[in-house]
Design a protein around this motif. Structure first.
Motif, PDB file in Angstrom:
ATOM      1  N   THR A 231       0.837  -1.199   0.000  1.00  0.00           N
ATOM      2  CA  THR A 231       0.000   0.000   0.000  1.00  0.00           C
ATOM      3  C   THR A 231       0.873   1.251   0.000  1.00  0.00           C
ATOM      4  O   THR A 231       0.615   2.212  -0.735  1.00  0.00           O
ATOM      5  CB  THR A 231      -0.927   0.003   1.226  1.00  0.00           C
ATOM      6  N   TYR A 232       1.906   1.250   0.838  1.00  0.00           N
ATOM      7  CA  TYR A 232       2.822   2.396   0.887  1.00  0.00           C
ATOM      8  C   TYR A 232       3.514   2.594  -0.462  1.00  0.00           C
ATOM      9  O   TYR A 232       3.560   3.718  -0.999  1.00  0.00           O
ATOM     10  CB  TYR A 232       3.852   2.185   1.993  1.00  0.00           C
ATOM     11  N   SER A 234       2.605   1.818  -3.345  1.00  0.00           N
ATOM     12  CA  SER A 234       1.698   2.229  -4.420  1.00  0.00           C
ATOM     13  C   SER A 234       1.625   3.746  -4.555  1.00  0.00           C
ATOM     14  O   SER A 234       1.184   4.255  -5.584  1.00  0.00           O
ATOM     15  CB  SER A 234       0.300   1.660  -4.178  1.00  0.00           C
ATOM     16  N   THR A 235       2.070   4.480  -3.525  1.00  0.00           N
ATOM     17  CA  THR A 235       2.046   5.946  -3.613  1.00  0.00           C
ATOM     18  C   THR A 235       3.107   6.468  -4.565  1.00  0.00           C
ATOM     19  O   THR A 235       3.138   7.662  -4.855  1.00  0.00           O
ATOM     20  CB  THR A 235       2.255   6.584  -2.229  1.00  0.00           C
ATOM     21  N   TYR A 236       3.982   5.572  -5.060  1.00  0.00           N
ATOM     22  CA  TYR A 236       4.980   5.995  -6.041  1.00  0.00           C
ATOM     23  C   TYR A 236       4.476   5.860  -7.469  1.00  0.00           C
ATOM     24  O   TYR A 236       5.141   6.290  -8.407  1.00  0.00           O
ATOM     25  CB  TYR A 236       6.282   5.203  -5.858  1.00  0.00           C
ATOM     26  N   TRP A 238       0.519   5.318  -7.945  1.00  0.00           N
ATOM     27  CA  TRP A 238      -0.899   5.654  -7.824  1.00  0.00           C
ATOM     28  C   TRP A 238      -1.799   4.883  -8.781  1.00  0.00           C
ATOM     29  O   TRP A 238      -2.835   5.376  -9.212  1.00  0.00           O
ATOM     30  CB  TRP A 238      -1.117   7.159  -8.000  1.00  0.00           C
TER      31      TRP A 238
END
Length: 258
Positions: A231-232, A234-236, A238
């Protein structure tokens, strides 16, 4: 919550780590360590109980302020405290929680213990009133504003010591150039959907293809860590990611994961 949860402390606490009786050990993951600290409780009690005299000029002693301020926060603290116990308190039905739950407003709350956030807020504000009263009273009796400031500073130091925790487990995550290149590559791949494999294996007894599916990872902590990390990361990029971690897993997630 249970009554004993309000006596639980973190083993990593500087002051209460050994959990001397009547305190008991708790943990961050279980969310059951609710003891707020002796100093906060004492200051909150001062904020509610210490009455002003004619010579007390501080606003904290004003009857209007006390009624609308301290009185209000005392009210919501007590209500929130009772709500943390959920539908029963010591085996006795609690209509304060069960009635709003049946009517609908509390249906969105998965864990009643989280009403403790409001308990902590109320105690913090009441402790603020207690600090204001103590510093004002000390300033009047012991030589002016400087004495009040010294008392306030001393209370602040004591609070920091009481609340200090050490050696909480922290997992370091990749940042900047340490992030695997695949995640920045994904950023430029258009409207794609992502699933990270392999997933954490399910344990024995996990049922298959019914509504509940008995979603039971073989190693829950490996599952929590892996899915939270995905999840973390995936912020790279989106993009939409099947993986993920939360307190509630939709049926579609459990089905595809299984």
């Amino acid at each position: 919550a249970t009554a004993s949860d309000y006596l639980r402390v973190l083993p990593e606490s500087l002051v209460y780590g050994t959990a001397p009786p009547p305190l008991k050990p708790g943990s961050v993951g279980d969310a059951m360590a609710l003891f707020p600290g002796i100093i906060v409780i004492a200051l909150a009690a001062v904020g509610v109980l210490l009455r002003g005299k004619e010579e007390d000029e501080a606003l904290a002693f004003s009857s209007d302020i006390s009624r609308k301020g301290a009185g209000f926060f005392l009210f919501i603290t007590v209500i929130a405290f009772l709500l943390t116990f959920g539908p029963e308190i010591g085996g006795v039905s609690d209509p304060l929680y069960s009635v709003p739950y049946r009517l609908g407003p509390f249906r969105f709350i998965r864990a009643p213990i989280r009403f403790y956030v409001i308990v902590a807020l109320g105690l913090a504000v009441l402790a603020g009133y207690g600090t204001a009263k103590l510093t004002s009273r000390c300033a009047r009796r012991w030589g002016g504003l400087r004495a009040g400031r010294l008392v306030g500073a001393a209370l602040l130091v004591l609070l920091v010591i009481e609340l200090a925790t050490f050696n909480l487990h922290v997992d370091r995550v990749a940042v900047g150039d340490e992030v695997p290149e695949v995640y920045t590559w994904l950023e430029n791949q258009g409207e794609v959907q992502v699933i990270e494999l392999p997933t954490s294996p399910l344990g024995e007894g996990a049922r298959r293809y019914d509504w509940d599916m008995g979603f039971l990872p073989l190693d829950p902590y490996d599952y929590y860590y892996r899915e939270s990390l995905v999840t973390y990361l995936s912020t790279y990029h989106w993009k939409e990611v099947l993986n993920g971690y939360g307190g509630y897993q939709p049926y579609s997630y459990r089905r595809i994961f299984t």
